[in-house]
Design a protein around this motif. Structure first.
Motif, mmCIF file in Angstrom:
data_model
loop_
_atom_site.group_PDB
_atom_site.id
_atom_site.type_symbol
_atom_site.label_atom_id
_atom_site.label_comp_id
_atom_site.label_asym_id
_atom_site.label_seq_id
_atom_site.Cartn_x
_atom_site.Cartn_y
_atom_site.Cartn_z
ATOM 1 N N HIS A 17 0.834 -1.220 0.000
ATOM 2 C CA HIS A 17 0.000 0.000 0.000
ATOM 3 C C HIS A 17 0.862 1.261 0.000
ATOM 4 C CE1 HIS A 17 -4.034 -1.584 0.315
ATOM 5 N NE2 HIS A 17 -3.694 -2.381 1.310
ATOM 6 N N VAL A 18 1.855 1.311 0.900
ATOM 7 C CA VAL A 18 2.651 2.540 1.028
ATOM 8 C C VAL A 18 3.356 2.843 -0.294
ATOM 9 C CG1 VAL A 18 4.658 3.568 2.174
ATOM 10 C CG2 VAL A 18 2.890 2.422 3.531
ATOM 11 N N GLU A 19 3.931 1.812 -0.915
ATOM 12 C CA GLU A 19 4.635 2.032 -2.183
ATOM 13 C C GLU A 19 3.687 2.608 -3.245
ATOM 14 O OE1 GLU A 19 6.707 -1.445 -3.699
ATOM 15 O OE2 GLU A 19 7.048 -0.350 -5.576
ATOM 16 N N LYS A 20 2.479 2.068 -3.305
ATOM 17 C CA LYS A 20 1.536 2.533 -4.340
ATOM 18 C C LYS A 20 0.965 3.915 -4.005
ATOM 19 C CE LYS A 20 0.073 -1.898 -6.193
ATOM 20 N NZ LYS A 20 -1.048 -2.799 -6.420
ATOM 21 N N LEU A 21 0.627 4.118 -2.734
ATOM 22 C CA LEU A 21 -0.011 5.389 -2.352
ATOM 23 C C LEU A 21 0.958 6.561 -2.481
ATOM 24 C CD1 LEU A 21 -2.089 4.210 0.758
ATOM 25 C CD2 LEU A 21 -2.967 4.816 -1.503
ATOM 26 N N MET A 22 2.265 6.284 -2.250
ATOM 27 C CA MET A 22 3.249 7.368 -2.327
ATOM 28 C C MET A 22 3.392 7.919 -3.745
ATOM 29 S SD MET A 22 6.286 6.306 0.246
ATOM 30 C CE MET A 22 7.291 7.703 -0.240
ATOM 31 N N LYS A 23 2.969 7.123 -4.750
ATOM 32 C CA LYS A 23 3.093 7.578 -6.144
ATOM 33 C C LYS A 23 1.894 8.427 -6.576
ATOM 34 C CE LYS A 23 5.843 3.655 -7.615
ATOM 35 N NZ LYS A 23 5.673 2.231 -7.781
ATOM 36 N N LYS A 59 -1.253 10.807 17.927
ATOM 37 C CA LYS A 59 -0.251 11.835 17.587
ATOM 38 C C LYS A 59 -0.190 12.243 16.122
ATOM 39 C CE LYS A 59 2.920 10.576 21.338
ATOM 40 N NZ LYS A 59 4.152 9.845 21.620
ATOM 41 N N ALA A 60 -0.510 11.331 15.206
ATOM 42 C CA ALA A 60 -0.261 11.655 13.786
ATOM 43 C C ALA A 60 -1.393 12.522 13.217
ATOM 44 C CB ALA A 60 -0.137 10.355 12.993
ATOM 45 N N ASP A 61 -1.034 13.440 12.329
ATOM 46 C CA ASP A 61 -2.015 14.340 11.713
ATOM 47 C C ASP A 61 -2.625 13.646 10.483
ATOM 48 O OD1 ASP A 61 -3.510 16.460 10.895
ATOM 49 O OD2 ASP A 61 -1.816 17.580 10.044
ATOM 50 N N ILE A 62 -3.473 12.658 10.747
ATOM 51 C CA ILE A 62 -4.063 11.852 9.663
ATOM 52 C C ILE A 62 -5.588 11.994 9.702
ATOM 53 C CG2 ILE A 62 -2.197 10.157 9.631
ATOM 54 C CD1 ILE A 62 -3.842 8.329 11.399
ATOM 55 N N ASN A 63 -6.237 11.821 8.539
ATOM 56 C CA ASN A 63 -7.710 11.822 8.536
ATOM 57 C C ASN A 63 -8.269 10.454 8.138
ATOM 58 O OD1 ASN A 63 -7.405 11.812 5.717
ATOM 59 N ND2 ASN A 63 -7.549 14.049 5.602
ATOM 60 N N THR A 64 -7.372 9.538 7.747
ATOM 61 C CA THR A 64 -7.821 8.224 7.246
ATOM 62 C C THR A 64 -6.836 7.154 7.697
ATOM 63 O OG1 THR A 64 -8.724 9.346 5.305
ATOM 64 C CG2 THR A 64 -8.406 6.971 5.128
ATOM 65 N N VAL A 65 -7.390 6.009 8.045
ATOM 66 C CA VAL A 65 -6.540 4.904 8.483
ATOM 67 C C VAL A 65 -6.648 3.765 7.475
ATOM 68 C CG1 VAL A 65 -6.501 3.054 10.180
ATOM 69 C CG2 VAL A 65 -6.495 5.415 10.947
ATOM 70 N N LEU A 66 -5.505 3.188 7.162
ATOM 71 C CA LEU A 66 -5.505 2.007 6.300
ATOM 72 C C LEU A 66 -5.122 0.818 7.180
ATOM 73 C CD1 LEU A 66 -4.037 1.725 2.749
ATOM 74 C CD2 LEU A 66 -3.996 -0.161 4.373
ATOM 75 N N LEU A 89 -9.964 2.574 5.475
ATOM 76 C CA LEU A 89 -9.813 1.621 4.369
ATOM 77 C C LEU A 89 -9.314 0.337 5.036
ATOM 78 C CD1 LEU A 89 -7.731 2.255 1.089
ATOM 79 C CD2 LEU A 89 -8.209 0.028 2.082
ATOM 80 N N CYS A 90 -10.153 -0.677 5.075
ATOM 81 C CA CYS A 90 -9.806 -1.894 5.810
ATOM 82 C C CYS A 90 -9.449 -3.010 4.830
ATOM 83 C CB CYS A 90 -10.997 -2.330 6.670
ATOM 84 S SG CYS A 90 -10.630 -3.759 7.708
ATOM 85 N N GLU A 91 -8.390 -3.747 5.149
ATOM 86 C CA GLU A 91 -8.048 -4.900 4.319
ATOM 87 C C GLU A 91 -9.137 -5.979 4.428
ATOM 88 O OE1 GLU A 91 -6.586 -6.170 2.035
ATOM 89 O OE2 GLU A 91 -5.045 -4.738 1.571
ATOM 90 N N LYS A 92 -9.172 -6.850 3.442
ATOM 91 C CA LYS A 92 -10.070 -7.999 3.483
ATOM 92 C C LYS A 92 -9.391 -9.125 4.257
ATOM 93 C CE LYS A 92 -8.337 -10.946 1.629
ATOM 94 N NZ LYS A 92 -7.008 -11.640 1.845
ATOM 95 N N PRO A 93 -10.086 -10.091 4.790
ATOM 96 C CA PRO A 93 -11.538 -10.101 4.971
ATOM 97 C C PRO A 93 -11.903 -9.042 6.000
ATOM 98 C CG PRO A 93 -10.557 -11.858 6.267
ATOM 99 C CD PRO A 93 -9.441 -11.224 5.492
ATOM 100 N N VAL A 94 -13.001 -8.327 5.724
ATOM 101 C CA VAL A 94 -13.349 -7.218 6.618
ATOM 102 C C VAL A 94 -13.363 -7.677 8.082
ATOM 103 C CG1 VAL A 94 -15.819 -7.605 6.242
ATOM 104 C CG2 VAL A 94 -15.018 -5.388 7.041
ATOM 105 N N ALA A 95 -13.925 -8.870 8.325
ATOM 106 C CA ALA A 95 -14.082 -9.358 9.701
ATOM 107 C C ALA A 95 -14.053 -10.878 9.668
ATOM 108 C CB ALA A 95 -15.412 -8.872 10.262
ATOM 109 N N LEU A 96 -13.943 -11.476 10.843
ATOM 110 C CA LEU A 96 -13.899 -12.941 10.903
ATOM 111 C C LEU A 96 -15.296 -13.554 10.955
ATOM 112 C CD1 LEU A 96 -10.903 -13.593 13.327
ATOM 113 C CD2 LEU A 96 -10.936 -13.416 10.844
ATOM 114 N N THR A 97 -16.257 -12.792 11.480
ATOM 115 C CA THR A 97 -17.626 -13.312 11.612
ATOM 116 C C THR A 97 -18.627 -12.196 11.300
ATOM 117 O OG1 THR A 97 -17.737 -12.638 13.912
ATOM 118 C CG2 THR A 97 -16.970 -14.894 13.508
#
Ligand SMILES: NC(=O)c1ccc[n+]([C@@H]2O[C@H](COP(=O)([O-])OP(=O)(O)OC[C@H]3O[C@@H](n4cnc5c(N)ncnc54)[C@H](O)[C@@H]3O)[C@@H](O)[C@H]2O)c1
Length: 352
Positions: A17-23, A59-66, A89-97
């Protein structure tokens, strides 16, 4: 608003994700966090690092969590992020149940944060090619869709071999393969039959075959195995086959190679040529009369997994609807639970 990401979990997928998002220029990666310091040794310059999700959220100045931590921590990560007002933005599988997903949805509604799940394989080249052929109706009335993925080395690893972390292939590739099938066939599912096995892994599944009966007459068959031994250079195979009454599509590989073989009319009661086989003569399985079969290339499809981020970043800003929604990922999770029940009981399970 520029999406300002904080990435939770800097392992395999965190790095991707970081590699792709940084571009990209519609978002920034501000911070990453990981409980294992060693994993963060190669964090690119300019990105903050934190040793826990709580610290990053504080602490981080973020508005979205991956969220790219192992599956059993998704609920905790969603809950903490939403309570801090961060989009997710949550990775799959969203949840276990389904219970876990219910809790997530409640918190998301309560806090009003934006939420989507990384089902980026909806933009895979092989899948989009198969979907385009299906959508084009060039095969006539489709009755079967086969989606198959085979590995030949039994290569399951790390936490994926433990059920308590959300391991097993159903939770891994199964989520993608089911999601693709449901995104292709726009119809209710009436029943599910599944064979789910632990072939060489003691505690988690490494083989499954799932048969979905859709109300519109299509039968979807999804098969995955990580342990079909083979003596070849290529260590996986990816196949699609779509059968309709006027044509068949064959596709191999993630960079799909294949063809469409079709006719302009139904080939009923066409006299074939008798063919001799090692088991005697056959007419039904001999070649058809000349001139009835048309072979065409697969359509050229332009797609990229990064289209997922295009949509996510726009949807966070209210410029588009999310392509991947909670009801859709709920349906996939529900279907996996039905598949497990079918495998346990050896009976098909009524669905929608
Ligand atoms: N969409 C896809 O194609 C795809 C592909 C692979 C993995 N995934 C998903 O991505 C997620 C991560 O999988 P992975 O293969 O990258 O796993 P991984 O083990 O390589 O990485 C997970 C990271 O999370 C860290 N971590 C564990 N607990 C933590 C916590 N409480 N707080 C912060 N960090 C923590 C670990 O130290 C590790 O570095 C899973 O949900 C997986 O299903 C998705």
């Amino acid at each position: 608003m520029k999406v300002r990401f904080g990435v939770m979990g800097y392992g395999f997928m965190g790095h991707v994700h970081v590699e792709k998002l940084m571009k990209r220029n519609d978002c920034e990666v501000i911070a990453v966090c990981d409980t294992n310091q060693e994993k963060m040794a190669d964090v690119p310059d300019g990105i903050e690092t934190y040793s826990s999700m709580d610290e990053m959220l504080e602490k981080a100045d973020i508005n979205t969590v991956l969220i790219s931590v192992p599956n059993h921590i998704h609920l905790e990560a969603v809950e903490k992020s939403a309570r801090k007002g961060k989009n997710i933005l949550c990775e799959k599988p969203v949840a276990l149940t389904l219970d876990e997903l219910d809790k997530m949805e409640e918190i998301i509604k309560e806090t009003g944060v934006k939420f989507s799940v990384h089902q980026q394989r909806r933009w895979d080249w092989d899948y989009r090619t198969a979907k385009e052929v299906y959508d084009s109706k060039t095969l006539g009335n489709v009755y079967t869709i086969q989606s198959k993925l085979y590995g030949f080395n039994g290569n399951m690893h790390d936490w994926h071999v433990y059920p308590e972390f959300g391991g097993g292939m159903l939770f891994d590739w199964g989520v993608h393969l089911i999601d693709q099938m449901l995104f292709m066939v726009d119809s209710k599912i009436t029943s599910v039959y599944a064979d789910v096995r632990n072939v060489i892994n003691e505690k988690v599944d490494d083989y499954f075959k799932i048969i979905l009966s859709f109300e519109n007459g299509v039968t979807g068959e999804i098969e995955l195995g990580t342990y079909f031994l083979a003596d070849k250079e290529k260590w996986f195979e990816r196949h699609w086959m779509i059968g309709g009454d006027k044509g068949t599509m064959y596709s191999d590989g993630f960079a799909p190679e294949g063809k469409i073989v079709r006719t302009t009319r139904l080939l009923t009661n066409v006299p074939g040529k008798t063919t001799m086989t090692a088991s005697g003569p056959t007419r039904s399985f001999g070649p058809p009369a000349d001139g009835l079969i048309i072979t065409e290339p697969l359509p050229k499809v332009v797609t990229d997994q990064s289209y997922y981020y295009d949509n996510f970043n726009k949807a966070v800003n209210g410029e588009e609807d999310f392509v991947v929604t909670i009801p859709q990922v709920r349906r996939v999770l529900k279907l996996m639970e039905a598949a497990r029940e079918s495998a346990r009981t050896h009976k098909s399970v009524d669905f929608e």
